[in-house]
Write a protein that holds these residues in place. Structure first.
Motif, PDB file in Angstrom:
ATOM      1  N   ARG A  51       0.998  -1.200  -0.061  1.00  0.00           N
ATOM      2  CA  ARG A  51      -0.037   0.016   0.008  1.00  0.00           C
ATOM      3  C   ARG A  51       0.932   1.101  -0.114  1.00  0.00           C
ATOM      4  NH1 ARG A  51      -2.462   0.075   6.029  1.00  0.00           N
ATOM      5  NH2 ARG A  51      -0.669   0.740   7.192  1.00  0.00           N
ATOM      6  N   ASP A  52       0.181   2.402  -0.160  1.00  0.00           N
ATOM      7  CA  ASP A  52       0.930   3.718   0.015  1.00  0.00           C
ATOM      8  C   ASP A  52       2.165   3.794  -1.381  1.00  0.00           C
ATOM      9  OD1 ASP A  52      -0.331   4.458   2.262  1.00  0.00           O
ATOM     10  OD2 ASP A  52       1.208   3.328   3.372  1.00  0.00           O
ATOM     11  N   PRO A  53       1.518   3.722  -2.313  1.00  0.00           N
ATOM     12  CA  PRO A  53       2.658   3.989  -3.690  1.00  0.00           C
ATOM     13  C   PRO A  53       3.194   5.144  -3.539  1.00  0.00           C
ATOM     14  CG  PRO A  53       0.443   4.176  -4.440  1.00  0.00           C
ATOM     15  CD  PRO A  53       0.212   3.778  -3.068  1.00  0.00           C
ATOM     16  N   ALA A  72       7.358   2.179  -6.716  1.00  0.00           N
ATOM     17  CA  ALA A  72       7.581   1.826  -5.345  1.00  0.00           C
ATOM     18  C   ALA A  72       6.414   1.762  -4.423  1.00  0.00           C
ATOM     19  CB  ALA A  72       8.813   2.293  -4.792  1.00  0.00           C
ATOM     20  N   TRP A  73       6.769   1.070  -3.198  1.00  0.00           N
ATOM     21  CA  TRP A  73       5.528   1.291  -2.320  1.00  0.00           C
ATOM     22  C   TRP A  73       6.058   1.447  -0.790  1.00  0.00           C
ATOM     23  CZ3 TRP A  73       0.612   0.233  -3.959  1.00  0.00           C
ATOM     24  CH2 TRP A  73       0.442  -0.454  -5.116  1.00  0.00           C
ATOM     25  N   ALA A  88      -0.254  -2.396  -9.018  1.00  0.00           N
ATOM     26  CA  ALA A  88      -0.718  -1.083  -9.287  1.00  0.00           C
ATOM     27  C   ALA A  88      -0.964  -1.085 -11.087  1.00  0.00           C
ATOM     28  CB  ALA A  88       0.059   0.086  -8.860  1.00  0.00           C
ATOM     29  N   GLU A  89      -1.744  -0.344 -11.363  1.00  0.00           N
ATOM     30  CA  GLU A  89      -2.114  -0.205 -12.984  1.00  0.00           C
ATOM     31  C   GLU A  89      -1.382   1.339 -13.180  1.00  0.00           C
ATOM     32  OE1 GLU A  89      -5.680   0.085 -16.274  1.00  0.00           O
ATOM     33  OE2 GLU A  89      -6.269   0.269 -14.222  1.00  0.00           O
ATOM     34  N   ASP A  90      -0.515   1.144 -14.181  1.00  0.00           N
ATOM     35  CA  ASP A  90       0.431   2.129 -14.387  1.00  0.00           C
ATOM     36  C   ASP A  90       0.181   2.872 -15.614  1.00  0.00           C
ATOM     37  OD1 ASP A  90       2.464   4.310 -14.796  1.00  0.00           O
ATOM     38  OD2 ASP A  90       3.872   3.236 -14.167  1.00  0.00           O
ATOM     39  N   THR A  91      -0.704   3.964 -15.900  1.00  0.00           N
ATOM     40  CA  THR A  91      -1.041   4.492 -17.211  1.00  0.00           C
ATOM     41  C   THR A  91      -0.322   5.755 -17.400  1.00  0.00           C
ATOM     42  OG1 THR A  91      -2.691   5.819 -16.175  1.00  0.00           O
ATOM     43  CG2 THR A  91      -3.383   3.477 -17.010  1.00  0.00           C
ATOM     44  N   PRO A 115      -3.378   1.718  -7.503  1.00  0.00           N
ATOM     45  CA  PRO A 115      -3.433   0.608  -6.976  1.00  0.00           C
ATOM     46  C   PRO A 115      -4.595  -0.285  -7.536  1.00  0.00           C
ATOM     47  CG  PRO A 115      -2.928   2.130  -5.082  1.00  0.00           C
ATOM     48  CD  PRO A 115      -3.675   2.792  -6.539  1.00  0.00           C
ATOM     49  N   ARG A 116      -4.383  -1.780  -7.579  1.00  0.00           N
ATOM     50  CA  ARG A 116      -5.569  -2.476  -7.844  1.00  0.00           C
ATOM     51  C   ARG A 116      -5.434  -3.751  -7.342  1.00  0.00           C
ATOM     52  NH1 ARG A 116      -3.603  -3.924 -14.178  1.00  0.00           N
ATOM     53  NH2 ARG A 116      -1.658  -4.824 -13.711  1.00  0.00           N
ATOM     54  N   THR A 117      -6.474  -4.810  -7.422  1.00  0.00           N
ATOM     55  CA  THR A 117      -6.422  -6.016  -6.768  1.00  0.00           C
ATOM     56  C   THR A 117      -6.411  -5.939  -5.258  1.00  0.00           C
ATOM     57  OG1 THR A 117      -5.424  -6.963  -8.688  1.00  0.00           O
ATOM     58  CG2 THR A 117      -5.782  -8.303  -7.030  1.00  0.00           C
TER      59      THR A 117
END
Length: 410
Positions: free
Chosen positions: A142-144, A246-247, A313-316, A397-399
């Motif tokens: 958590r906390d990207p 990173a997280w 995480a989904e990085d767009t 973040p995802r899932t």
């Protein structure tokens, strides 16, 4: 059957398929343990087999003699899994707890049975799963920590350009073209779409008279015009890849071998230290879990400390396309000539004419103008202002997995 101990990043699926393969009717107990015995990366075969056998024995005891699939089931009193000594006070009576762990409040409907959770900074030395819960069942974050994405600068190639020849040539009956208010203009125009080749159009005879005297006293040649095409955009350098996500927080959950019954029918048997006290191993929390992001922990449950972690995480993040504005600053010049005959052989005047200004030059009074020609001398196509190449997108973040933990353990 070949069995392997639980490990899952997507976390801990249902036990139903495993129980079915073991010949145990699922009934209403398929979520009592959360096991997946099919991951080749783990080697806890003995642990997994023992858990299934014990569960099967207890299930068959509840179902009664002759239940389907229970013909060869052992008694629930069979030896405990290896390295799991009897908990203090386990007398084996019907009213006493047979839990080899800690008895904690049971899970609310829709939540998985309790397990152990640890979380902290990725820089910390994360503890290994303790002997009471040796199987790593989940890893999340958590906390990207998202660094700004830098895009490569955009640039524009020069445009293609042509120099359009002037067609509206003319003469004036004054020595300085149209400087005088009453100056009379006579057309000496080139043909439409002229390519600069010798042209005898609009010829003016020698001595042709106008109000101010001979019509041909000065020659005007309009400025040529730069016709620029579009610029092609490009990147000044290859675009860098977005920095890795990173997280700030890492989490792991461990699943244990605490099986048996608690004296309180509303309690669940969860992993606990071998000493038999009522707290989980150091640094761990006892938590129930739910797939997805749940806004609040169950209000009626003591599992009130909420933590949400994510698998990835989904990085767009990307860069907008490079663009180019209209071309500006283009220039060209021509060599323009006027002749007294109709075959472009007797030069009257020859001048370099720039796209910056119209040409006006004095010529012999009353001279004949029978033909003209022009050729391009120089073209500077100009430039286009680059645009685009701006950072876009985000990191989300995802899932998600929601953990609700016993608060008093902190």
């Amino acid at each position: 059957m070949g069995r392997r101990a639980l490990r899952s990043k997507a976390l801990l699926g249902s036990l139903a398929s495993v129980l079915a393969a073991a010949g145990v009717a699922a009934g209403g107990c398929t979520e009592r343990f959360i096991l997946v015995c099919d991951d080749p990366r783990t080697s806890e075969e003995e642990l997994c087999s023992t858990l299934l056998d014990r569960y099967r024995a207890e299930r068959c005891e509840e179902a009664g003699p002759g239940a389907e699939g229970c013909e060869d089931a052992g008694a629930p009193g069979e030896p405990d899994p290896p390295d799991q000594p009897d908990a203090p006070g386990d007398e084996g009576s019907g009213d006493a707890s047979s839990c080899r762990g800690q008895c904690v409040p049971g899970r609310p409907l829709g939540w998985f049975e309790p397990l152990l959770l640890w979380f902290g900074s990725p820089g910390e030395a994360a503890p290994e799963c303790p002997p009471q819960a040796p199987v790593l069942g989940y890893e999340g974050h958590r906390d990207p920590l998202v660094e700004p994405h830098r895009c490569a600068a955009c640039a524009c190639d020069p445009p293609d350009a042509t120099c359009e020849l002037p067609e509206a040539w003319g003469v004036y009956d004054t020595r300085a073209c149209d400087a005088a208010p009453a100056a009379e203009r006579t057309s000496f125009a080139a043909p439409a779409g002229w390519d600069g080749a010798c042209a005898a159009d609009s010829a003016i005879a020698a001595g042709e008279a106008c109000a101010g005297g001979p019509c041909a006293q000065s020659l005007e040649i309009p400025a040529p015009r730069v016709v620029a095409g579009t610029c092609s955009p490009r990147r000044a350098e290859a675009p860098p890849a977005p920095p890795a996500v990173a997280w700030a927080t890492y989490a792991r959950a461990c699943v244990g071998t605490a099986i048996g019954r608690c004296a309180d029918p509303g309690a669940a048997c969860a992993p606990a230290p071998l000493e038999g006290n009522t707290a989980p191993p150091g640094g761990f929390l006892t938590c129930i879990i739910h797939h997805g992001e749940v806004e609040e922990c169950p209000s009626f449950s003591p599992y009130s400390e909420r933590h949400v972690f994510y698998e990835d995480a989904e990085d767009t993040r990307a860069c907008t396309d490079c663009t180019c504005g209209d071309a500006t600053g283009g220039e060209c010049s021509i060599l323009a000539s006027a002749y007294s005959d109709g075959r472009c052989s007797q030069v009257v005047v020859s001048a370099r004419v720039s796209s910056e200004a119209t040409f006006c030059g004095a010529i012999p009074r009353g001279t004949a103008l029978g033909s003209k020609s022009a050729s391009v001398v120089e073209i500077a196509p100009g430039t286009c202002a680059p645009g685009g190449g701006e950072p876009t997108g985000s990191v989300a973040p995802r899932t998600a997995m929601t953990f609700c933990c016993l608060e008093e353990q902190r």
